[in-house]
Motif scaffolding. Sequence first.
Motif, PDB file in Angstrom:
ATOM      1  N   GLU A  60       0.846  -1.180   0.000  1.00 45.64           N
ATOM      2  CA  GLU A  60       0.000   0.000   0.000  1.00 45.64           C
ATOM      3  C   GLU A  60       0.890   1.240   0.000  1.00 45.64           C
ATOM      4  N   ASP A 114      -3.979   3.470  11.419  1.00 42.42           N
ATOM      5  CA  ASP A 114      -4.918   2.579  10.732  1.00 42.42           C
ATOM      6  C   ASP A 114      -5.956   3.423  10.000  1.00 42.42           C
ATOM      7  N   GLY A 115      -6.293   3.002   8.786  1.00 38.00           N
ATOM      8  CA  GLY A 115      -7.299   3.740   8.012  1.00 38.00           C
ATOM      9  C   GLY A 115      -6.683   4.908   7.275  1.00 38.00           C
ATOM     10  N   SER A 116      -5.410   4.741   6.875  1.00 39.63           N
ATOM     11  CA  SER A 116      -4.691   5.900   6.342  1.00 39.63           C
ATOM     12  C   SER A 116      -5.278   6.442   5.031  1.00 39.63           C
ATOM     13  N   SER A 117      -6.083   5.626   4.345  1.00 41.71           N
ATOM     14  CA  SER A 117      -6.692   6.171   3.123  1.00 41.71           C
ATOM     15  C   SER A 117      -7.704   7.264   3.468  1.00 41.71           C
ATOM     16  N   ASN A 207     -18.106  -3.885   4.603  1.00 39.12           N
ATOM     17  CA  ASN A 207     -17.994  -3.336   3.262  1.00 39.12           C
ATOM     18  C   ASN A 207     -18.793  -4.225   2.311  1.00 39.12           C
ATOM     19  N   PHE A 238     -20.219   2.097   7.830  1.00 38.60           N
ATOM     20  CA  PHE A 238     -18.870   1.610   7.525  1.00 38.60           C
ATOM     21  C   PHE A 238     -18.005   2.784   7.098  1.00 38.60           C
ATOM     22  N   GLY A 240     -14.406   2.490   6.992  1.00 35.99           N
ATOM     23  CA  GLY A 240     -13.182   2.045   6.314  1.00 35.99           C
ATOM     24  C   GLY A 240     -11.946   2.295   7.153  1.00 35.99           C
ATOM     25  N   SER A 241     -12.147   2.645   8.442  1.00 41.71           N
ATOM     26  CA  SER A 241     -11.069   2.667   9.438  1.00 41.71           C
ATOM     27  C   SER A 241     -11.538   1.710  10.515  1.00 41.71           C
ATOM     28  N   LEU A 242     -10.823   0.622  10.700  1.00 38.13           N
ATOM     29  CA  LEU A 242     -11.261  -0.373  11.680  1.00 38.13           C
ATOM     30  C   LEU A 242     -11.469   0.264  13.057  1.00 38.13           C
ATOM     31  N   PHE A 256     -19.205  -5.888  13.651  1.00 37.54           N
ATOM     32  CA  PHE A 256     -18.302  -5.518  12.557  1.00 37.54           C
ATOM     33  C   PHE A 256     -17.910  -6.822  11.869  1.00 37.54           C
ATOM     34  N   TYR A 258     -15.662  -8.473   8.665  1.00 39.88           N
ATOM     35  CA  TYR A 258     -14.770  -8.415   7.496  1.00 39.88           C
ATOM     36  C   TYR A 258     -14.283  -9.831   7.199  1.00 39.88           C
ATOM     37  N   ARG A 268      -8.714  -9.587   5.129  1.00 43.33           N
ATOM     38  CA  ARG A 268      -7.905  -8.416   4.764  1.00 43.33           C
ATOM     39  C   ARG A 268      -7.126  -7.842   5.957  1.00 43.33           C
ATOM     40  N   LEU A 269      -7.687  -7.981   7.148  1.00 41.17           N
ATOM     41  CA  LEU A 269      -7.105  -7.285   8.302  1.00 41.17           C
ATOM     42  C   LEU A 269      -5.924  -8.063   8.878  1.00 41.17           C
ATOM     43  N   ARG A 270      -5.053  -7.346   9.558  1.00 45.04           N
ATOM     44  CA  ARG A 270      -3.854  -7.969  10.098  1.00 45.04           C
ATOM     45  C   ARG A 270      -4.119  -8.485  11.510  1.00 45.04           C
ATOM     46  N   GLU A 274      -4.028  -5.462  14.302  1.00 45.76           N
ATOM     47  CA  GLU A 274      -5.393  -4.944  14.134  1.00 45.76           C
ATOM     48  C   GLU A 274      -6.372  -5.839  14.909  1.00 45.76           C
TER      49      GLU A 274
HETATM   50  P1  AFP Z   1      -5.249   1.204   5.779  1.00 43.43           P
HETATM   51  O1  AFP Z   1      -4.671   1.539   7.126  1.00 43.43           O
HETATM   52  O2  AFP Z   1      -4.246   0.679   4.839  1.00 43.43           O
HETATM   53  O3  AFP Z   1      -6.053   2.340   5.194  1.00 43.43           O
HETATM   54  O4  AFP Z   1      -6.269  -0.025   5.983  1.00 43.43           O
HETATM   55  C1  AFP Z   1      -7.360   0.114   6.820  1.00 43.43           C
HETATM   56  C2  AFP Z   1      -8.069  -1.191   6.957  1.00 43.43           C
HETATM   57  O5  AFP Z   1      -7.133  -2.217   7.162  1.00 43.43           O
HETATM   58  C3  AFP Z   1      -9.086  -1.182   8.099  1.00 43.43           C
HETATM   59  O6  AFP Z   1      -8.937  -0.126   8.966  1.00 43.43           O
HETATM   60  C4  AFP Z   1     -10.434  -1.118   7.401  1.00 43.43           C
HETATM   61  O7  AFP Z   1     -11.445  -1.783   8.082  1.00 43.43           O
HETATM   62  C5  AFP Z   1     -10.155  -1.765   6.098  1.00 43.43           C
HETATM   63  O8  AFP Z   1      -8.805  -1.510   5.803  1.00 43.43           O
HETATM   64  C6  AFP Z   1     -11.038  -1.218   5.006  1.00 43.43           C
HETATM   65  O9  AFP Z   1     -10.723  -1.917   3.879  1.00 43.43           O
HETATM   66  P2  AFP Z   1     -11.648  -1.979   2.582  1.00 43.43           P
HETATM   67  O10 AFP Z   1     -11.424  -0.706   1.857  1.00 43.43           O
HETATM   68  O11 AFP Z   1     -11.144  -3.195   1.894  1.00 43.43           O
HETATM   69  O12 AFP Z   1     -13.067  -2.155   3.058  1.00 43.43           O
END
Ligand code: AFP
Length: 337
Positions: A60, A114-117, A207, A238, A240-242, A256, A258, A268-270, A274
């Motif tokens: 990422e 977490d949720g850097s997007s 999601n 939702f 998109g930040s856990l 929640f 996923y 997807r999550l670590r 996480e």
């Molecule tokens: P980033 O930290 O890379 O933004 O990831 C955040 C995350 O791992 C978690 O916080 C969200 O629940 C998940 O991604 C959202 O992911 P999707 O976009 O696949 O739903």
Amino acid sequence: MAVTFQQHIVQEQANLSGSPELQWMLSGIVLATKLIQAQVRRAGLVDILGSLGETNVQGEVQQKLDVYANETLINSLKIRQSIGVIASEENEQLLVVQKDLANAQYAIVFDPLDGSSNIDVAVTIGTTFSIFRRPENVDVNDPMQWILQTGRNQIAAGYVVYGSSTVLVYSLGNGVHAFTLDPSIGSYILTHENIQMPAQGSYYSMNEAYCAEFSPIYLNYLERLKTGKLDKFYSSRFVGSLVADFHRTLLRGGIFIYPENKTYPEGRLRLMYEANPIAFIAEQAGGKASNGKLPILDIKPNDLHQRTALIVGGAVEMAEFERFMAEAETSKAVSLN
Ligand code: AFP
């Protein structure tokens, strides 16, 4: 009279006969998150937004604030001599931070941001952390063994949510407490003591765009939530930040979800930084967390960055989820016979 985090942790330690080092480690996290939140609050004002153009272990794109948060946590924790090993989402390898590992006793794992997007759209983000004690029966000089423990062995875990306010949530395995940062005095103040998740809420957090890729069990379960089969008609949220999605679930109740999907067959999550801290907090608050097969806290990790499915929620939603999974297993077994 307001109770600060520092006062609370001193009391907690006395109750649990914990070591003063734990207080010292947690104060390192507190300091770092105050610095991080100050940058988060200024993110739109200073030239800190945007990508450095580097990719992290998960492929990422790293944001500048991720790098800042990572360095801030590492710098404030590596000087705590009881911490021998640090692992972060942003570093492929773990960091050995003491020359003489035999004198250190703890490992700390975190996701700095977490949720850097969500950073450059001013949506809530967070920091998660987990602390482990070095196991007795391992080679002291094999730091990976300090880290690869089940989540059950966490001695402290929590997160900080950078939202409309900055809130630190933590547990030493004796209940869950939340502290809100008072920016006028720069202290985290106890605002939620002994948090209990509502047994049932009215939100699910998932999601749904990936629905076509999820196992039909999840879709059937969602259908039950939406159509009032649990005596309530659920609504969805939702971010998109856990951390943000879980924090709402912790306080308001609900679930929640996923699961694994085609892109992420393991989820997807670590797990380590996480799912584990979130699961620790959830269980301490009377909720449950699972990967669909077993409790998150019972998963034996084999990789620092391993992924997992995560289903976490209140007692009613999780009981129904587990019933659903057990039923699916039974009908699979019947159809094989
Ligand atoms: P980033 O930290 O890379 O933004 O990831 C955040 C995350 O791992 C978690 O916080 C969200 O629940 C998940 O991604 C959202 O992911 P999707 O976009 O696949 O739903």
